[in-house]
Write a protein that holds these residues in place. Structure first.
Motif, short mmCIF file in Angstrom:
data_model
loop_
_atom_site.label_atom_id
_atom_site.label_comp_id
_atom_site.label_asym_id
_atom_site.label_seq_id
_atom_site.Cartn_x
_atom_site.Cartn_y
_atom_site.Cartn_z
N ASN A 23 -23.80 23.93 -32.16
CA ASN A 23 -24.65 23.94 -33.37
C ASN A 23 -26.11 24.16 -33.00
O ASN A 23 -26.85 24.85 -33.72
CB ASN A 23 -24.49 22.64 -34.16
CG ASN A 23 -23.21 22.65 -35.00
OD1 ASN A 23 -22.62 23.72 -35.21
ND2 ASN A 23 -22.79 21.48 -35.45
N ALA A 24 -26.54 23.57 -31.89
CA ALA A 24 -27.93 23.76 -31.46
C ALA A 24 -28.18 25.24 -31.15
O ALA A 24 -29.24 25.79 -31.47
CB ALA A 24 -28.22 22.89 -30.23
N LYS A 25 -27.20 25.86 -30.51
CA LYS A 25 -27.34 27.30 -30.22
C LYS A 25 -27.46 28.11 -31.52
O LYS A 25 -28.23 29.08 -31.60
CB LYS A 25 -26.10 27.78 -29.44
CG LYS A 25 -26.24 27.59 -27.94
CD LYS A 25 -25.43 28.58 -27.11
CE LYS A 25 -24.00 28.77 -27.52
NZ LYS A 25 -23.22 29.50 -26.50
N ARG A 26 -26.72 27.72 -32.53
CA ARG A 26 -26.79 28.44 -33.81
C ARG A 26 -28.18 28.29 -34.42
O ARG A 26 -28.74 29.26 -34.95
CB ARG A 26 -25.74 27.90 -34.79
CG ARG A 26 -24.32 28.42 -34.50
CD ARG A 26 -23.32 27.88 -35.49
NE ARG A 26 -23.64 28.25 -36.87
CZ ARG A 26 -23.20 27.60 -37.95
NH1 ARG A 26 -22.41 26.55 -37.81
NH2 ARG A 26 -23.54 28.02 -39.16
N ILE A 27 -28.73 27.09 -34.33
CA ILE A 27 -30.09 26.89 -34.88
C ILE A 27 -31.09 27.70 -34.07
O ILE A 27 -31.96 28.39 -34.63
CB ILE A 27 -30.46 25.39 -34.88
CG1 ILE A 27 -29.52 24.60 -35.79
CG2 ILE A 27 -31.91 25.19 -35.32
CD1 ILE A 27 -29.62 23.09 -35.66
N ALA A 28 -30.96 27.64 -32.74
CA ALA A 28 -31.88 28.40 -31.88
C ALA A 28 -31.77 29.88 -32.18
O ALA A 28 -32.79 30.60 -32.28
CB ALA A 28 -31.57 28.10 -30.41
N ALA A 29 -30.55 30.37 -32.35
CA ALA A 29 -30.34 31.79 -32.63
C ALA A 29 -31.01 32.16 -33.95
O ALA A 29 -31.66 33.22 -34.07
CB ALA A 29 -28.85 32.09 -32.68
N HIS A 30 -30.89 31.27 -34.91
CA HIS A 30 -31.51 31.50 -36.22
C HIS A 30 -33.03 31.59 -36.07
O HIS A 30 -33.67 32.50 -36.61
CB HIS A 30 -31.12 30.35 -37.15
CG HIS A 30 -31.72 30.44 -38.52
ND1 HIS A 30 -31.39 31.43 -39.43
CD2 HIS A 30 -32.66 29.67 -39.14
CE1 HIS A 30 -32.08 31.27 -40.55
NE2 HIS A 30 -32.86 30.20 -40.40
N LEU A 31 -33.60 30.66 -35.27
CA LEU A 31 -35.05 30.65 -35.07
C LEU A 31 -35.51 31.87 -34.28
O LEU A 31 -36.60 32.39 -34.48
CB LEU A 31 -35.49 29.36 -34.36
CG LEU A 31 -35.25 28.06 -35.14
CD1 LEU A 31 -35.54 26.84 -34.27
CD2 LEU A 31 -36.09 28.01 -36.41
N LEU A 32 -34.66 32.33 -33.36
CA LEU A 32 -35.01 33.49 -32.52
C LEU A 32 -34.53 34.80 -33.14
O LEU A 32 -34.68 35.86 -32.55
CB LEU A 32 -34.38 33.33 -31.13
CG LEU A 32 -34.94 32.20 -30.26
CD1 LEU A 32 -34.03 31.93 -29.07
CD2 LEU A 32 -36.35 32.55 -29.77
N GLU A 33 -33.92 34.67 -34.29
CA GLU A 33 -33.37 35.85 -34.98
C GLU A 33 -32.44 36.63 -34.04
O GLU A 33 -32.56 37.83 -33.82
CB GLU A 33 -34.50 36.75 -35.51
CG GLU A 33 -35.33 36.02 -36.55
CD GLU A 33 -36.55 36.81 -36.99
OE1 GLU A 33 -37.08 37.59 -36.17
OE2 GLU A 33 -36.95 36.66 -38.13
N ALA A 34 -31.54 35.88 -33.46
CA ALA A 34 -30.59 36.48 -32.51
C ALA A 34 -29.19 35.97 -32.85
O ALA A 34 -29.00 35.20 -33.79
CB ALA A 34 -30.97 36.12 -31.09
N SER A 35 -28.23 36.38 -32.04
CA SER A 35 -26.85 35.95 -32.25
C SER A 35 -26.57 34.76 -31.33
O SER A 35 -26.96 34.76 -30.16
CB SER A 35 -25.92 37.12 -31.93
OG SER A 35 -24.60 36.64 -31.85
N ALA A 36 -25.89 33.77 -31.87
CA ALA A 36 -25.62 32.54 -31.12
C ALA A 36 -24.89 32.81 -29.81
O ALA A 36 -25.09 32.13 -28.81
CB ALA A 36 -24.84 31.55 -31.97
N GLU A 37 -24.04 33.82 -29.81
CA GLU A 37 -23.27 34.12 -28.60
C GLU A 37 -24.18 34.54 -27.44
O GLU A 37 -23.79 34.42 -26.28
CB GLU A 37 -22.25 35.25 -28.85
CG GLU A 37 -21.13 34.91 -29.82
CD GLU A 37 -21.55 35.15 -31.27
OE1 GLU A 37 -21.73 36.32 -31.64
OE2 GLU A 37 -21.73 34.15 -32.00
N ASP A 38 -25.37 35.04 -27.76
CA ASP A 38 -26.26 35.54 -26.71
C ASP A 38 -27.21 34.47 -26.17
O ASP A 38 -27.98 34.73 -25.25
CB ASP A 38 -27.09 36.72 -27.25
CG ASP A 38 -26.21 37.87 -27.71
OD1 ASP A 38 -25.11 38.01 -27.13
OD2 ASP A 38 -26.60 38.57 -28.65
N ILE A 39 -27.18 33.29 -26.81
CA ILE A 39 -28.17 32.26 -26.45
C ILE A 39 -27.71 31.49 -25.21
O ILE A 39 -26.54 31.09 -25.10
CB ILE A 39 -28.34 31.26 -27.62
CG1 ILE A 39 -28.85 31.98 -28.88
CG2 ILE A 39 -29.26 30.11 -27.23
CD1 ILE A 39 -30.27 32.45 -28.82
#
Lengths: 770, 273
Positions: free
Chosen positions: A551-567
């Motif tokens: 879930n943290a990765k999903r939030i980070a991805a959202h903030l970085l405007e990226a895909s969670a799989e790449d975080i």
């Protein structure tokens, strides 16, 4: 860098070693009163009368209770219906140490003075203080409802008569597995405060939720207003998973007098009132060929249950017989067990609980086979090991489906440290020199069942379930709190769980706390016993941490405007793999996880908070190979451990420092059972080892240095690969030590010596051989 | 483990202690290091009405040379004796035995006088006092009197110290440059001996046994034999004369007497090194 596997110093230690730990006895709420027991001095007697008048008249005394005050109440939970222990003895006492009356006073000194003024008039009855006495024809019966002293007898399904008759060789041993008193540094302590908002019970306990469930049920009060707290707990060794009358009495008395009531067991009380361990006798027979290959094994376990059998005690011979074959492929195994009551302290779990007894007997039999056939004990083990490609391996017992191990590999690793051939030459040389000390070399290839457990396993011992809870909660600043139901009592769980979570979450170890032991804080829980804290509880921490991290990765991805799989994460910073320059720190992810406007679609605040009830599909099977080298003083009979070599397979190691600590402590307890400790009763049921002058707990100065090694066959039942290590030493050490002593004396025709191996026992053997 | 109620008074001098003993009578006990008394009180095996604390009497804590004697004040702690250069030089057996008592915590609190007046046959220091031929100095309302260690120990936990009296010093004859040994057989390092042997060789030899009688035991025949220059075998033959060893979980009478012989033989071997 992974923290799992690192020698991290314990988070617990700064408080504990500076005297800033907080144990139940340290708590002193306003108005706190003190409860003291009058305990039976008789092993078996009718209570004619109890005179409490003088005690009641003593200034400062608030209450004096006997069974008459609680006549309507049920007996202490955890026992067998009809055979369970009353909170206070009703009309009859059945062991020395049973509670007869309690006093509550404004302080402990007044309570102790008042307890001395209570006069109990006993009418002594004949007592049975040993298994043989309890099973003798015409023996006095402890519980009339039983009609005898056998609580339960499980006969052989097939006594293997034909296999034994057809075998080239057979051998038998009668083994007494000595009764031990767990003796943690902190005895039983509890403090009850039953006020308008409910009942709070602080208790030195290994399973606070288990106690919460039970005490609420016992009193018929709702669990929402029943709180149990186990703060720092100074050791338990299994003795602190039993329900004892003091929990219920302090609660009742707190309600009665409207003040907190504390009970702190004295050391003397602890030796007779805290439940004992081991106390088994084995009749073991083995059939084998001339090459030392085992053809059949037959074991009858007779378990001394003490005066009041309980669920845990009844489970001991089940575990012993399940593990009867150890790490050997034995074509036919027959098991049988009997539970017997005696006028002694009740018996329950003690570090290893049933498995040290199994390991001791099979490892003694292996050496007996070696002695009978002339095949070297190491070779007998090799010829009978379950091979490494045989897992999963179904045993004679449905409980024990061995899932992993490398018994030959552990022995190989051990022999790298032990100069076995040289030691054998030295042994022979010394036998020829009457002035030299005798040398003995003893091996134990041991295996135990741990990691309790698969669904249904702990339920059989009265627990709610067999999972363990783990809650991982990210705070708004990006630090993490782990809540665990595996309430520790010295294991270092606060450290190991933080290590596991740090790896999974990418959060610094120093910003992860572990909370435990409070049913008002930890959602639900089972407890710490059976080497399950890492194998089950730690796996739960890993699972919950993994969910939070996703879930943290999903939030980070959202903030970085990226895909969670790449975080990915490094140094507490989330970034897209390959572009570390643009990152978002954990603290920001954590902060924004609570702000709906910052969250990705479909995610709600609180997403970085996960609770898991971790289940595992099987028990775990820690194993190892130990070697003990002893010297025996021919003139005094004194036994000295020269070296102790230890190779453990506990699967994946979370923290080598803590594993070594557990092994050292477990081996110390194993050596204690082998050479020092024995809770002894005289025929009338009076304890002969009622203080630490006679009940000999060894200290550091009495123990050898240890040479430790390790192999790793990962536990397939969890993703950590950890099997548990809390009980290992106490399972492996006793047979290694006794095998060494018997080896040293084998040229005199010695086949077996019961524990503890005392100097006078050895001296009598040496004298007898002259 | 909760003692019964007691009163507590502090004695400021030997005279004050004697006055307080007279005032409080038989129900009073002197408190020195407390390492024998307090455990008994916690088990309520002893319930004195009053404790007279003598630990603050500075004049009783000393080690001094006095002609052919080394004199040790009764309140001198084991640790101070163990570490004293004077004791190590002239009474190496006593220094060593002081270092064998209990564990470091006990040695830092316990006192030689406390250990001796407790009169425990299983204790270490009484054997050292017997083997070295010490003399006890006892003070009472009529002044001081002296008694040999041999006569001082009367029975199990009973010494010649009478009501109203206090042991103030122990006079040890010097055993400079003489052989000595202390052999202790225990199951755990900090235990009381199952059997112990304190051997003092030299001009005034003596051998004392631990836990071999109802009181701290001087092996009189064996000591005399050593004095006459007897062979070790002849000493061993009489080492158990007049012993009355207890039987307990650790040992039978036969095993204790065997251990006494073995340990005495080892003591001779050690002493000659």
């Amino acid at each position: 860098m992974s923290l799992v596997g690192a020698r991290v110093l314990r988070k617990e230690d700064p408080n504990l070693i500076t005297g800033n730990g907080q144990y139940v006895d340290d708590l002193q709420p306003a108005g706190c009163t003190s409860m003291v027991f009058v305990r039976s001095t008789e092993a078996h007697a009718k209570i004619r009368s109890i005179d409490t008048a003088e005690a009641l008249a003593l200034p400062g005394v608030l209450a004096v209770w006997t069974s008459a005050n609680i006549a309507q109440l049920a007996n202490c939970p955890g026992g067998l219906p009809g055979l369970d222990q009353p909170l206070l003895a009703k009309d009859i006492v059945r062991f020395v140490g049973e509670g007869v009356a309690v006093v509550v006073a404004t302080d402990r000194y007044i309570a102790a003075d008042a307890a001395e003024l209570i006069i109990v008039d006993y009418e002594p009855l004949p007592a049975v203080a040993s298994l043989s006495a309890a099973m003798a024809p015409g023996a006095v019966v402890l519980h009339e409802v039983l009609g005898g002293n056998t609580v339960h007898f499980q006969d052989f399904e097939n006594p293997l008569n034909e296999a034994f008759a057809a075998a080239p060789r057979t051998a038998s041993l009668h083994i007494v597995n000595n009764r031990c008193a767990p003796s943690p540094i902190e005895p039983n302590v509890c403090l009850a405060d039953w006020g308008r908002s409910g009942l709070t019970l602080w208790a030195a306990f290994q399973a606070p939720h288990h106690l919460r469930n039970t005490i609420a049920q016992y009193f018929g009060i709702p669990q929402d207003s029943t709180r149990v707290v186990a703060p720092d707990v100074g050791g338990g060794f299994g003795a602190k998973i039993n329900f004892v009358p003091e929990f219920f009495l302090t609660a009742l008395l707190s309600k009665e007098i409207g003040k907190p009531v504390k009970y702190t067991q004295t050391r003397s009380e602890c030796l007779v009132a805290m439940l004992h361990g081991r106390a088994q006798e084995h009749d073991a027979s083995v059939a084998f060929d001339n090459d030392g290959r085992i053809l059949a094994l037959k074991l009858t376990v007779t378990q001394d249950q003490g005066a009041y059998p309980n669920g845990t005690g009844m489970g001991l011979p089940v575990l012993t017989t399940a593990m009867a074959a150890g790490c050997y492929r034995i074509p036919a195994v027959a098991i049988s067990w009997r539970n017997v009551v005696t006028n002694t302290t009740p018996v329950a779990a003690y570090r290893g609980a049933g498995r040290p007894e199994a390991s001791f007997t099979i490892e003694r039999l292996i050496d007996l086979i070696a002695d009978e056939t002339g095949v070297d004990p190491v070779e007998v083990r090799r010829r009978n090991f379950i091979p490494v490609d045989a897992f999963p391996y179904a045993t004679h017992s449905p409980l024990a489906m061995y899932d992993s191990g490398n018994f030959a590999g552990a022995l190989d690793e051990l022999l790298k440290h032990v100069n076995y051939d040289e030691l054998k030459k030295e042994q022979e040389k010394r036998r020829q020199d009457p002035a030299a000390k005798l040398l003995g070399i003893g091996f134990a290839s041991w295996l135990e069942i741990a990691g309790f457990g698969p669904p249904g396993s702990l339920e059989a011992f009265g627990h709610l379930a067999s999972w363990e809870s783990a809650q991982v909660r990210i705070q708004p600043d990006g630090s993490a709190i782990i809540f665990t139901g595996a309430s520790p009592h010295g294991q270092g769980t606060v450290t190991t769980y933080a290590q596991i979570a740090a790896d999974e979450l990418g959060i610094d170890f120093d910003r992860i706390s572990v909370k435990h032991g409070d049913t008002a804080v930890v959602p639900q829980g089972i407890g710490t016993m059976g080497s399950r804290a890492v194998a089950v509880g730690g796996e739960g921490v890993k699972t919950a941490s993994g969910r939070v991290y996703e879930n943290a990765k999903r939030i980070a991805a959202h903030l970085l405007e990226a895909s969670a799989e790449d975080i990915i994460i490094e140094d507490e910073k989330f970034f897209v793999k390959g572009t570390p320059a643009r990152s978002v720190p954990w603290s920001e992810v954590a902060w924004k996880s609570f702000q709906p406007l910052e969250l990705p679609g479909g995610m709600e605040p609180g997403a970085l908070d996960s609770t898991v009830f971790q289940q595992v599909p099987n028990f775990s099977f820690p194993s190892g190979a130990y070697c003990c080298v002893v010297e025996i003083d021919r003139e005094t009979g004194g036994v000295n451990i020269v070296n102790m070599y230890l190779v453990d397979d506990c699967g994946t190691v979370i923290n080598p420092l803590l594993v070594e600590g557990q092994v050292h402590g477990g081996v110390a307890q194993g050596i204690a059972q082998a050479l020092y400790e024995h809770m002894l009763y005289d025929p009338s049921g009076v304890p002969r080892t009622s203080t630490f002058m006679d009940y000999l707990v060894p200290a550091a100065s009495d123990l050898p240095g240890y040479i430790t090694g390790r192999i790793n066959t990962p536990n397939p039942s969890n993703t950590l690969g950890a099997k548990g290590v809390g009980e290992s030493g106490s399972v492996g050490a006793p047979p290694a030590v006794v095998n060494a002593v018997v080896d040293a004396l084998s040229h005199l025709g010695v086949k077996h010596i019961d524990m503890p191996v005392t100097p006078i026992k050895v001296w009598n053997i040496l004298e007898g051989a002259k | 483990m909760i003692p019964a109620q007691f009163d507590y008074v502090e004695a400021t001098s030997v005279a004050d202690a004697i006055r307080l003993l007279a005032e409080h009578g038989d129900e009073a006990k002197l408190l020195a290091g407390g390492h024998s008394l307090i455990p008994l009180m916690k088990l309520r095996l002893v319930t004195p009405a009053t404790l007279i604390d003598v630990t603050h009497i500075k004049e009783l804590s000393y080690i001094k040379e006095d002609g052919n004697n080394i004199v040790i004040g009764a309140l001198t702690r084991h640790r101070d004796i163990e570490e004293s250069d004077l004791v190590k030089k002239h009474l190496p057996l006593v220094a060593h035995v002081a270092g064998e008592v209990g564990d470091p915590q006990v040695r830092n609190r316990g006192t030689i006088g406390g250990s001796l007046v407790h009169g425990d046959p299983a204790a270490d220091l009484p054997a050292a006092a017997l083997a070295t031929g010490a003399t006890m100095v006892i003070a009472g309302k009529n002044g001081e009197r002296r008694i040999s260690a041999q006569d001082f120990f009367v029975d199990f936990l009973e010494t010649d110290v009478q009501p109203g009296e206090i042991l103030v010093a122990i006079e040890f004859p010097k055993h400079t440059d003489a052989g000595w040994a202390y052999e202790k057989f225990v199951r755990r390092a900090m235990d009381y001996s199952i059997v112990g042997v304190a051997l003092q060789l030299g001009a005034k030899p003596g051998v004392a046994l631990v836990n071999m009688s109802n009181k701290p035991h001087l092996a009189v025949s064996a000591s005399q034999a050593i004095g006459k220059g007897a062979a070790i075998a002849d000493v061993l033959a009489v080492i158990n004369d007049d012993t009355n060893p207890p039987e307990d979980l650790n040992a039978t009478v036969e095993y204790r007497q065997h251990l006494a012989r073995v340990l005495t033989q080892r003591a001779f071997a050690t002493a000659s090194k």
